[in-house]
Design a protein around this motif. Sequence first.
Motif, short mmCIF file in Angstrom:
data_model
loop_
_atom_site.label_atom_id
_atom_site.label_comp_id
_atom_site.label_asym_id
_atom_site.label_seq_id
_atom_site.Cartn_x
_atom_site.Cartn_y
_atom_site.Cartn_z
N ILE A 168 0.71 -1.13 0.15
CA ILE A 168 -0.17 0.00 -0.24
C ILE A 168 0.87 1.25 0.14
O ILE A 168 0.47 2.14 -0.64
CB ILE A 168 -0.93 -0.02 1.18
CG1 ILE A 168 -1.88 -1.31 1.37
CG2 ILE A 168 -1.52 1.21 1.33
CD1 ILE A 168 -2.72 -1.32 2.42
N ALA A 169 2.09 1.28 0.89
CA ALA A 169 2.86 2.36 0.79
C ALA A 169 3.63 2.62 -0.52
O ALA A 169 4.07 3.68 -0.72
CB ALA A 169 3.85 2.22 1.73
N ARG A 170 3.59 1.70 -1.47
CA ARG A 170 4.07 1.74 -2.81
C ARG A 170 3.25 2.49 -3.66
O ARG A 170 3.44 2.77 -4.64
CB ARG A 170 4.69 0.47 -3.14
CG ARG A 170 5.96 -0.01 -2.19
CD ARG A 170 6.48 -1.29 -2.95
NE ARG A 170 7.46 -2.06 -2.03
CZ ARG A 170 7.35 -3.06 -1.36
NH1 ARG A 170 6.03 -3.71 -1.21
NH2 ARG A 170 8.01 -3.46 -0.50
N ASP A 171 1.99 2.43 -3.18
CA ASP A 171 0.89 2.95 -3.82
C ASP A 171 0.59 4.49 -3.84
O ASP A 171 -0.04 4.74 -2.61
CB ASP A 171 -0.08 2.13 -4.01
CG ASP A 171 -1.48 2.84 -5.00
OD1 ASP A 171 -1.47 3.65 -5.41
OD2 ASP A 171 -2.40 1.81 -5.35
N PRO A 172 1.14 5.41 -4.44
CA PRO A 172 1.27 7.05 -3.99
C PRO A 172 -0.25 7.38 -3.50
O PRO A 172 -0.40 8.04 -2.47
CB PRO A 172 1.69 7.72 -5.01
CG PRO A 172 2.68 6.68 -5.82
CD PRO A 172 2.03 5.48 -5.57
N ALA A 173 -1.27 6.82 -4.46
CA ALA A 173 -2.44 7.57 -4.13
C ALA A 173 -3.30 7.03 -2.69
O ALA A 173 -3.77 7.74 -2.04
CB ALA A 173 -3.65 7.28 -5.44
N ARG A 174 -3.20 5.61 -2.83
CA ARG A 174 -3.77 4.85 -1.62
C ARG A 174 -3.10 5.34 -0.36
O ARG A 174 -3.42 5.50 0.64
CB ARG A 174 -3.74 3.47 -1.77
CG ARG A 174 -4.59 3.01 -2.74
CD ARG A 174 -4.19 1.35 -2.79
NE ARG A 174 -4.81 0.52 -1.75
CZ ARG A 174 -4.81 -0.66 -1.66
NH1 ARG A 174 -3.69 -1.24 -2.49
NH2 ARG A 174 -4.95 -1.13 -0.64
N LEU A 205 -2.14 8.22 4.87
CA LEU A 205 -1.15 8.96 5.80
C LEU A 205 -2.19 10.26 6.31
O LEU A 205 -2.13 10.50 7.46
CB LEU A 205 -0.29 9.71 4.99
CG LEU A 205 0.92 8.88 4.82
CD1 LEU A 205 1.97 9.41 3.77
CD2 LEU A 205 1.67 8.54 6.07
N GLU A 206 -3.38 10.87 5.37
CA GLU A 206 -4.08 11.96 5.84
C GLU A 206 -4.84 11.21 7.07
O GLU A 206 -5.02 11.99 7.95
CB GLU A 206 -4.88 12.24 4.82
CG GLU A 206 -4.24 12.97 3.77
CD GLU A 206 -4.87 13.12 2.57
OE1 GLU A 206 -6.23 12.73 2.50
OE2 GLU A 206 -4.23 13.85 1.36
N GLY A 207 -5.31 10.19 7.11
CA GLY A 207 -6.28 9.72 8.00
C GLY A 207 -5.33 9.28 9.57
O GLY A 207 -5.80 9.58 10.44
N LEU A 208 -4.23 8.89 9.26
CA LEU A 208 -3.33 8.71 10.40
C LEU A 208 -2.93 10.04 11.03
O LEU A 208 -2.78 9.98 12.23
CB LEU A 208 -2.00 7.79 9.92
CG LEU A 208 -2.27 6.50 9.50
CD1 LEU A 208 -0.91 5.87 8.82
CD2 LEU A 208 -2.91 5.71 10.53
N VAL A 209 -2.48 10.97 10.20
CA VAL A 209 -2.10 12.15 10.82
C VAL A 209 -3.30 12.76 11.58
O VAL A 209 -3.26 13.52 12.79
CB VAL A 209 -1.74 13.19 9.76
CG1 VAL A 209 -1.60 14.50 10.25
CG2 VAL A 209 -0.30 12.84 9.27
N LEU A 210 -4.52 12.90 11.03
CA LEU A 210 -5.57 13.43 11.63
C LEU A 210 -6.19 12.69 12.88
O LEU A 210 -6.62 13.33 13.89
CB LEU A 210 -6.96 13.35 10.70
CG LEU A 210 -8.30 14.21 11.08
CD1 LEU A 210 -8.15 15.73 11.53
CD2 LEU A 210 -9.56 14.19 10.32
N GLN A 211 -5.91 11.36 12.98
CA GLN A 211 -6.27 10.57 14.13
C GLN A 211 -5.47 11.01 15.17
O GLN A 211 -5.66 11.03 16.36
CB GLN A 211 -6.19 9.17 13.60
CG GLN A 211 -6.81 8.27 14.86
CD GLN A 211 -6.44 6.68 14.38
OE1 GLN A 211 -5.29 6.29 14.13
NE2 GLN A 211 -7.63 6.00 14.50
N GLY A 212 -4.14 11.07 14.90
CA GLY A 212 -3.16 11.49 15.89
C GLY A 212 -3.35 12.85 16.48
O GLY A 212 -3.31 13.08 17.73
#
Length: 226
Positions: free
Chosen positions: A105-111, A116-123
Motif C-alpha cells: 500500500i505504501a508503494r501506491d502513492p494515491a492509496r 497518511l492523511e487519516g493517520l495524521v488527523l487521528q493522531g
Amino acid sequence: MALSDADVQKQIKHMMAFIEQEASEKAEEIDAKAEEEFNIEKGRLVQTQRLKIMEYYEKKEKQIEQQKKIQMSNLMNQARLKVLKARDDMISDLLNEARQMLANIARDPARYQTLLEGLVLQGFYQLLEPKVTIRCRQQDLDMVQAAIQKNIPIYQLAVMNSINVHLDQNNFLPADISGGIEIYNANGKIKVSNTLDSRLALMAQQMMPEIRVTLFGANQNRKFLD
C-alpha cells in the motif's frame, strides 16, 4: 530249674531281636516325623519366597506402569508444544503476509497519501495538544507534509482550537518499517504510534482470539471468552 546255656542264649537273642525291632520302628517314626517337618518347613519357605517374588514383580510392574505414564505425558507435552509452535509459526506467517500487503500500500502513492492523511488527523485527535511533533520515514516527508497541511484546518474547525505542527526532519523513522507516522506532544513525553506496523500489531492483538478461532477452530477447553 536252672536254664541251660542254650536257653539263655536263645532268650538273649530273642530280647536283642525285640530291641532291634523297637529301635527300627522308632527310627522309622523319627524319620517320618522329620520328613513331615521338613516338608512343612520347605512349604513355608517356598510360600514365603513366592510371596516375596510376587511382591517384587508387582512393585516392578507398578514402576514400569509409572514410567509408561511419565513417558506418555512427556510425549503428549512434546506433541502439544509442536502443535503450539506450528500454530504460532502460522500466525507469524500470516502477520508477515499482512505486513507485506501494508508495504505494498505504501508503494501506491494515491492509496498511501489517503492513508497518511487519516493517520495524521487521528493522531491530532488522540493527543489534543496545541503543539505536536511528527516523525516519519525520510522518503515520506513530502506526503506527510501534504497530509499535515490538509488536516490542520479540519482539526482546528472540529475542536475550535489552534494547533502548531512541527515535522521533524532530523530524526526519521526506520526505513524498513511499512510506513506511517509517530506523533508527540510538545515535551515528547507522550507518543502516539500510528505507524502501519504498530497499527497491525494492535489490530492483531485485539483480533487474536478471532484469528485463532478462524484458523484452528474454537478451543473446547476454554470456559470464558475475553
